[in-house]
Design an enzyme around this catalytic site. Sequence first.
Site, PDB file in Angstrom:
ATOM      1  CB  THR A 172      -0.948   0.008   1.200  1.00 37.98           C
ATOM      2  OG1 THR A 172      -1.816  -1.126   1.108  1.00 37.98           O
ATOM      3  CG2 THR A 172      -1.808   1.264   1.212  1.00 37.98           C
ATOM      4  CG  PHE A 174       0.403   4.548   3.760  1.00 38.76           C
ATOM      5  CD1 PHE A 174      -0.777   4.685   4.468  1.00 38.76           C
ATOM      6  CD2 PHE A 174       0.915   3.276   3.560  1.00 38.76           C
ATOM      7  CE1 PHE A 174      -1.433   3.572   4.973  1.00 38.76           C
ATOM      8  CE2 PHE A 174       0.259   2.156   4.063  1.00 38.76           C
ATOM      9  CZ  PHE A 174      -0.921   2.307   4.771  1.00 38.76           C
TER      10      PHE A 174
END
Lengths: 283, 283
Positions: A172, A174
């Site tokens: 992921t 960020f």
Amino acid sequence: MKIVFQGERGAYSELAAKEYFSNSNRFVAVPEFSDVYDAVHDGKAKYGILPIENSLAGSIHQNYDILLKGDAIIVGEIYLKVSHYLIANEGVTSKKIRRVYSHPQAIAQCKNYLTRFKDTEHIPVSNTASAVKKIKKEKMMDAAAIASMQAAIDFNMRVLGRRIEDLDNNQTRFIILGNKPKRLSAKEQDIKTSIVFSLKNIPGALFKALSVFALRDIDLYKIESRPVYGKNFEYLFYLDFAGNIDNDIPEKAINHLREITTFDRILGSYHVGKVVHPIYQKR
Amino acid sequence: MKIVFQGERGAYSELAAKEYFSNSNRFVAVPEFSDVYDAVHDGKAKYGILPIENSLAGSIHQNYDILLKGDAIIVGEIYLKVSHYLIANEGVTSKKIRRVYSHPQAIAQCKNYLTRFKDTEHIPVSNTASAVKKIKKEKMMDAAAIASMQAAIDFNMRVLGRRIEDLDNNQTRFIILGNKPKRLSAKEQDIKTSIVFSLKNIPGALFKALSVFALRDIDLYKIESRPVYGKNFEYLFYLDFAGNIDNDIPEKAINHLREITTFDRILGSYHVGKVVHPIYQKR
């Protein structure tokens, strides 16, 4: 420094924040993604962290929309390797599970694994750590949550399955939100700039927009389209390109782009992020 | 003919299907979007309908992913004007409402309206008509659902609020799935072709891909990127352009595009869809 993230203790956002900033800072959970933005924008926190994209599930669109709320900018990014765990209360066995709580993206990423549980309902919640909190608080003996190992540690829960994601290259991305640009020490090619724009309704508009980068040999990392709120099928384009907006060629590209935009905003220039594995710890 | 849609009776998908096909067909509900695709692909239904994009909320990404499951193709599209209604059991007044059930997109589209209900929880369900079914079945006296007027009629429920969406240009684009191409009688400019492709990892790849259309004065309707499942930050591009793939210039453009694609598929050529208002009816 105060750094805000969305969710509960043990959320992937907190793990990512602790990898990006040193552990000695104060990490504060807020309920909604927009609260992260507001805390930074209003000066209540120095920095905030928002998940923006997952390598398997794609962009987190609501967080793209949030970037337009005010004047906060992107000052950094980090890529967190994500591993999911099946977590339950003490005494719960796999056979007893009839409900699985998690964020819809986490459920989607464990789809194959979950097929082993027959007649099981998948219940979406707003984040993975909240799922663990919920099954613990309500003492559910027929339910499990999908979340990080950190959430299992923080809530002192039983782990029934480890690394249950269907594919192992789950990352992921960020972004770090702040109020003023950081001084960038990296080489031009290790800096990324994020912009958002909408285009005049002219033939080949997007082609022309991309040409301002292609003609200057500027590499694109990513392009993402979002509908303009309240306007039928008009789009905003979010684009990440290689380079620092303070430098000559990227600045010329943006000026060229402005010949065909109806709106544009520079969201920030920042160092290209590293890929990190989370480190779990007892608190 | 049997035509499948996802959800319950009264779902927006059913309303759209009844506008596209004549009312005399058999419209069958299935639980999941992927069931719609499978029913068409396996020949159990002649056609299926899938929502693909909303003018306010953006693309319905999971349905883009579904298009790659098998050999079904897009044979048409229709745009349905969407109006939301606040629906409850008989005897429930606005003051009593503590929970609102609906699809997350419908909740998002009524955000301003919902601020009038203090201390109210918003609970996501898989489709709007299911929300109505749920509050009726469980005889909830402190809850409401956001759904279509048709769902209120079908489940014989009370309407507490009409056209409660924040913005009035709310349209959803639906695609019609079939097994073989339709003969297209419209002029070239009234035909649209949908394709999906991924690109070689070369500088300016997307710019070059778009150039095959721009250089031939082919208008683009839409471009959408999705991550390639299982590959980190690699993208599939879904693109709609003006023209019929059976004709010379669009075919040349696609052949040109194939010089830089690693994968491509033509999802179908079909008539550009009309915008329709749903017609509600007692059944």
